[in-house]
Design a protein around this motif. Structure first.
Motif, PDB file in Angstrom:
ATOM      1  N   GLY A   1      27.131   8.627  98.660  1.00  0.00           N
ATOM      2  CA  GLY A   1      26.101   9.441  99.309  1.00  0.00           C
ATOM      3  C   GLY A   1      26.624  10.706  99.963  1.00  0.00           C
ATOM      4  O   GLY A   1      25.841  11.497 100.500  1.00  0.00           O
ATOM      5  N   VAL A   2      27.933  10.949  99.922  1.00  0.00           N
ATOM      6  CA  VAL A   2      28.522  12.132 100.561  1.00  0.00           C
ATOM      7  C   VAL A   2      28.526  13.293  99.569  1.00  0.00           C
ATOM      8  O   VAL A   2      28.880  13.124  98.398  1.00  0.00           O
ATOM      9  N   ARG A   3      28.151  14.467 100.053  1.00  0.00           N
ATOM     10  CA  ARG A   3      28.113  15.639  99.172  1.00  0.00           C
ATOM     11  C   ARG A   3      28.421  16.907  99.972  1.00  0.00           C
ATOM     12  O   ARG A   3      28.163  16.964 101.187  1.00  0.00           O
ATOM     13  N   LEU A   4      28.977  17.884  99.269  1.00  0.00           N
ATOM     14  CA  LEU A   4      29.099  19.237  99.808  1.00  0.00           C
ATOM     15  C   LEU A   4      27.797  19.967  99.533  1.00  0.00           C
ATOM     16  O   LEU A   4      27.200  19.814  98.455  1.00  0.00           O
ATOM     17  N   ALA A   5      27.353  20.775 100.481  1.00  0.00           N
ATOM     18  CA  ALA A   5      26.105  21.518 100.299  1.00  0.00           C
ATOM     19  C   ALA A   5      26.276  22.922 100.879  1.00  0.00           C
ATOM     20  O   ALA A   5      26.742  23.083 102.014  1.00  0.00           O
ATOM     21  N   PHE A   6      25.897  23.929 100.098  1.00  0.00           N
ATOM     22  CA  PHE A   6      26.030  25.316 100.554  1.00  0.00           C
ATOM     23  C   PHE A   6      25.140  26.210  99.700  1.00  0.00           C
ATOM     24  O   PHE A   6      24.668  25.822  98.635  1.00  0.00           O
ATOM     25  N   ARG A   7      24.929  27.454 100.197  1.00  0.00           N
ATOM     26  CA  ARG A   7      24.192  28.446  99.432  1.00  0.00           C
ATOM     27  C   ARG A   7      25.175  29.501  98.941  1.00  0.00           C
ATOM     28  O   ARG A   7      26.136  29.866  99.633  1.00  0.00           O
ATOM     29  N   THR A   8      24.937  30.001  97.739  1.00  0.00           N
ATOM     30  CA  THR A   8      25.838  30.976  97.148  1.00  0.00           C
ATOM     31  C   THR A   8      25.196  31.617  95.916  1.00  0.00           C
ATOM     32  O   THR A   8      24.249  31.066  95.338  1.00  0.00           O
ATOM     33  N   ARG A   9      25.746  32.768  95.533  1.00  0.00           N
ATOM     34  CA  ARG A   9      25.383  33.379  94.252  1.00  0.00           C
ATOM     35  C   ARG A   9      26.475  33.132  93.201  1.00  0.00           C
ATOM     36  O   ARG A   9      26.456  33.714  92.117  1.00  0.00           O
ATOM     37  N   ALA A  10      27.412  32.275  93.521  1.00  0.00           N
ATOM     38  CA  ALA A  10      28.560  32.042  92.648  1.00  0.00           C
ATOM     39  C   ALA A  10      28.127  31.494  91.296  1.00  0.00           C
ATOM     40  O   ALA A  10      27.206  30.682  91.189  1.00  0.00           O
ATOM     41  N   THR A  11      28.840  31.947  90.264  1.00  0.00           N
ATOM     42  CA  THR A  11      28.647  31.391  88.921  1.00  0.00           C
ATOM     43  C   THR A  11      29.769  30.420  88.554  1.00  0.00           C
ATOM     44  O   THR A  11      29.681  29.720  87.556  1.00  0.00           O
ATOM     45  N   ILE A  12      30.827  30.424  89.369  1.00  0.00           N
ATOM     46  CA  ILE A  12      31.952  29.508  89.163  1.00  0.00           C
ATOM     47  C   ILE A  12      32.263  28.818  90.483  1.00  0.00           C
ATOM     48  O   ILE A  12      32.356  29.467  91.536  1.00  0.00           O
ATOM     49  N   VAL A  13      32.390  27.504  90.444  1.00  0.00           N
ATOM     50  CA  VAL A  13      32.773  26.714  91.611  1.00  0.00           C
ATOM     51  C   VAL A  13      33.947  25.836  91.203  1.00  0.00           C
ATOM     52  O   VAL A  13      33.886  25.133  90.185  1.00  0.00           O
ATOM     53  N   GLU A  14      35.012  25.876  91.984  1.00  0.00           N
ATOM     54  CA  GLU A  14      36.178  25.023  91.752  1.00  0.00           C
ATOM     55  C   GLU A  14      36.425  24.170  92.988  1.00  0.00           C
ATOM     56  O   GLU A  14      36.343  24.660  94.120  1.00  0.00           O
ATOM     57  N   LEU A  15      36.750  22.907  92.759  1.00  0.00           N
ATOM     58  CA  LEU A  15      37.042  21.979  93.850  1.00  0.00           C
ATOM     59  C   LEU A  15      38.340  21.260  93.530  1.00  0.00           C
ATOM     60  O   LEU A  15      38.449  20.584  92.501  1.00  0.00           O
TER      61      LEU A  15
ATOM     62  N   LEU B   1      27.434  18.227  90.152  1.00  0.00           N
ATOM     63  CA  LEU B   1      27.004  19.466  90.788  1.00  0.00           C
ATOM     64  C   LEU B   1      25.523  19.682  90.521  1.00  0.00           C
ATOM     65  O   LEU B   1      25.082  19.660  89.364  1.00  0.00           O
ATOM     66  N   LEU B   2      24.762  19.871  91.595  1.00  0.00           N
ATOM     67  CA  LEU B   2      23.328  20.111  91.507  1.00  0.00           C
ATOM     68  C   LEU B   2      23.031  21.528  91.967  1.00  0.00           C
ATOM     69  O   LEU B   2      23.615  22.008  92.957  1.00  0.00           O
ATOM     70  N   VAL B   3      22.145  22.201  91.273  1.00  0.00           N
ATOM     71  CA  VAL B   3      21.654  23.513  91.665  1.00  0.00           C
ATOM     72  C   VAL B   3      20.182  23.373  92.014  1.00  0.00           C
ATOM     73  O   VAL B   3      19.367  22.991  91.168  1.00  0.00           O
TER      74      VAL B   3
ATOM     75  N   PRO C   1      51.275   7.463  95.444  1.00  0.00           N
ATOM     76  CA  PRO C   1      50.683   8.807  95.462  1.00  0.00           C
ATOM     77  C   PRO C   1      50.638   9.413  94.068  1.00  0.00           C
ATOM     78  O   PRO C   1      51.443   9.080  93.190  1.00  0.00           O
ATOM     79  N   GLY C   2      49.671  10.304  93.877  1.00  0.00           N
ATOM     80  CA  GLY C   2      49.520  10.955  92.583  1.00  0.00           C
ATOM     81  C   GLY C   2      49.147  12.412  92.740  1.00  0.00           C
ATOM     82  O   GLY C   2      49.131  12.959  93.851  1.00  0.00           O
ATOM     83  N   PRO C   3      48.806  13.092  91.646  1.00  0.00           N
ATOM     84  CA  PRO C   3      48.618  14.547  91.666  1.00  0.00           C
ATOM     85  C   PRO C   3      47.231  14.975  92.137  1.00  0.00           C
ATOM     86  O   PRO C   3      46.273  14.203  92.133  1.00  0.00           O
ATOM     87  N   MET C   4      47.155  16.237  92.511  1.00  0.00           N
ATOM     88  CA  MET C   4      45.879  16.902  92.775  1.00  0.00           C
ATOM     89  C   MET C   4      45.332  17.434  91.452  1.00  0.00           C
ATOM     90  O   MET C   4      46.085  17.844  90.573  1.00  0.00           O
ATOM     91  N   ARG C   5      44.000  17.430  91.325  1.00  0.00           N
ATOM     92  CA  ARG C   5      43.360  17.989  90.136  1.00  0.00           C
ATOM     93  C   ARG C   5      42.263  18.971  90.547  1.00  0.00           C
ATOM     94  O   ARG C   5      41.670  18.840  91.623  1.00  0.00           O
ATOM     95  N   THR C   6      41.999  19.928  89.681  1.00  0.00           N
ATOM     96  CA  THR C   6      40.960  20.927  89.925  1.00  0.00           C
ATOM     97  C   THR C   6      39.749  20.642  89.049  1.00  0.00           C
ATOM     98  O   THR C   6      39.871  20.511  87.823  1.00  0.00           O
ATOM     99  N   LEU C   7      38.593  20.533  89.664  1.00  0.00           N
ATOM    100  CA  LEU C   7      37.323  20.390  88.956  1.00  0.00           C
ATOM    101  C   LEU C   7      36.678  21.768  88.889  1.00  0.00           C
ATOM    102  O   LEU C   7      36.584  22.469  89.905  1.00  0.00           O
ATOM    103  N   ARG C   8      36.235  22.148  87.713  1.00  0.00           N
ATOM    104  CA  ARG C   8      35.684  23.501  87.533  1.00  0.00           C
ATOM    105  C   ARG C   8      34.274  23.421  86.963  1.00  0.00           C
ATOM    106  O   ARG C   8      34.041  22.776  85.936  1.00  0.00           O
ATOM    107  N   PHE C   9      33.357  24.080  87.647  1.00  0.00           N
ATOM    108  CA  PHE C   9      31.967  24.173  87.192  1.00  0.00           C
ATOM    109  C   PHE C   9      31.685  25.659  86.959  1.00  0.00           C
ATOM    110  O   PHE C   9      31.775  26.470  87.897  1.00  0.00           O
ATOM    111  N   ALA C  10      31.345  26.020  85.727  1.00  0.00           N
ATOM    112  CA  ALA C  10      31.159  27.433  85.381  1.00  0.00           C
ATOM    113  C   ALA C  10      29.777  27.660  84.780  1.00  0.00           C
ATOM    114  O   ALA C  10      29.008  26.715  84.547  1.00  0.00           O
ATOM    115  N   ASP C  11      29.473  28.948  84.552  1.00  0.00           N
ATOM    116  CA  ASP C  11      28.210  29.375  83.930  1.00  0.00           C
ATOM    117  C   ASP C  11      26.998  28.956  84.749  1.00  0.00           C
ATOM    118  O   ASP C  11      25.923  28.647  84.199  1.00  0.00           O
ATOM    119  N   LEU C  12      27.141  28.952  86.071  1.00  0.00           N
ATOM    120  CA  LEU C  12      25.999  28.664  86.932  1.00  0.00           C
ATOM    121  C   LEU C  12      25.120  29.897  87.047  1.00  0.00           C
ATOM    122  O   LEU C  12      25.593  31.028  86.865  1.00  0.00           O
TER     123      LEU C  12
END
Length: 406
Positions: free
Chosen positions: A51-65, A87-89, A118-129
């Protein structure tokens, strides 16, 4: 790309953020409660961001986490699927991603041991928003502990404005946590919240709905417009309590919530149908023969004759919860029979895959029924005098009769 600090203004559904040298870890119990957790199971469950989520407003077309996920490995069991980030818009699904690896937690259920690597960090990429101003939400995996390392976008991030929705605070077991659901927005509380037009704070903890006083105090101190507590299955399958202690413990749990929410609509929900524990007490354990075949299944190991000595079954708990709610005579307290959400007929159609937890389709069915029954009026639950389900003389728990609830 613009990096935005991950702070409490961006995170919804978490009650605490722990800032570590490897990222920010969302918690669903505050630090004072975590200091009182008696076992590793609940510590693991509350750190999983259901149930935990990040929430924000933006005009971004690319989001990386950037994230560090914790992968659970159960000795002898099939590999678990990777947790899903959604990712929800403006409330609509616009992308999904997973971290293929990360920290590893290996659990041997037969030996009762666990070890971490311990293990590695990974980047999640959401594009074409879409490039217009919008509300973006990133729902974290409901069953995969996640450290949030960095958030980057190709446009400025602003705090999401209040949507004016009421806050629904819910507590329950692994079913409320989301066990066997496929995605974080597919757990039944998230689906029900969307159908009911409310914002969810989910305190569903796998194996952890045990009437713990620190959970009651957490609920007492958490702002909420609507509150529900789903009680039963963990008390049976852990064999944690006898009937003598059960009633006073329920009263004490509700009393504590009422200290902070004296008139907030509060709904008590009894257990869903679970054949192995309807009339057989716990504890339940993994079926070792099934594990040897690479399957996860649970069995009840109690003796039905032990109910005479006070061991709890789901049938017993339903009757006791209905009695307690009725005796409290609280106009803002309601009762919802869990068999209205998932009963014997539902089990015949949609059986529990591991004998304890519903699948994704059943999560949706539970959500739709909860939304109809609990969000259809005043959320004071199903009111009036409970009566037995017609045609079932064995039934000792009442049938709930829907009335206006939000």
């Amino acid at each position: 790309m613009i990096t935005t600090p991950i702070t409490a203004t961006l995170v919804r559904g978490a009650l605490d953020l722990e800032h570590t040298d490897r990222g920010t870890l969302p918690h669903r119990l505050p630090a004072r409660a975590r200091r009182q957790i008696p076992d590793g199971q609940l510590a693991m469950a509350e750190s999983q961001p259901s149930g935990v989520r990040l929430a924000f407003r933006t005009r971004a077309t690319i989001v990386e986490l950037d994230v560090i996920a914790t992968k659970r490995v159960y000795t002898g069991a099939p590999p678990r699927p990777d947790g899903v980030y959604e990712l929800l818009v403006d409330g609509r699904l616009a992308g999904q991603a997973s971290a293929p690896d990360g920290d590893t937690l290996t659990i041997d259920m037969a030996a009762g041991t666990a070890r971490s690597e311990p293990g590695p960090m990974r980047t999640l990429r959401f594009a074409d928003l879409p490039g217009d101003d919008k509300t973006v939400e990133i729902w974290l995996p409901h069953d995969e502990t996640t450290r949030l390392v960095a958030l980057r976008t190709d446009a400025t991030v602003h705090n999401a404005q209040s949507n004016g929705r009421r806050t629904w605070l819910h507590h329950g077991s692994s079913i409320s946590h989301g066990s066997n659901a496929a995605t974080p927005t597919g757990i039944w509380p998230a689906l029900a919240a969307k159908l009911g037009g409310v914002d969810l704070v989910n305190l569903g903890f796998g194996g952890g709905a045990l009437l713990d006083p620190f959970t009651a105090r957490t609920m007492r101190d958490t702002p909420a417009d609507l509150i529900s507590v789903k009680i039963g299955i963990n008390l049976v399958n852990s064999d944690a309590m006898r009937s003598r202690a059960f009633g006073p413990a329920v009263h004490g749990f509700l009393d504590t919530i009422r200290e902070g929410h004296p008139a907030t609509p509060l709904l008590v929900v009894s257990p869903l149908h679970c054949p192995i524990h309807e009339r057989t007490p716990g504890p339940s354990f993994p079926d070792m023969a099934a594990l040897a075949e690479g399957k996860l299944r649970f069995v009840a190991t109690g003796d039905p004759a032990e109910t005479a000595a006070g061991k709890l079954t789901l049938t017993t708990i339903r009757g006791e919860l209905a009695r307690i709610v009725q005796e409290r005579a609280d106009p803002n307290l309601g009762y919802l029979d869990g068999l209205e959400l998932y009963g014997e007929e539902d089990n015949a159609e949609l059986p529990l895959p591991d004998e304890l937890h519903p699948d994704a389709a059943t999560h949706r069915r539970i959500a739709e029924r909860f939304a109809r029954l609990a969000f259809g009026g005043s959320f004071t639950g199903v009111r009036g005098t409970p009566v037995p389900r017609s045609g079932d003389p064995r039934r000792t728990s009442p049938r709930s009769t829907p009335e206006a609830i939000v």
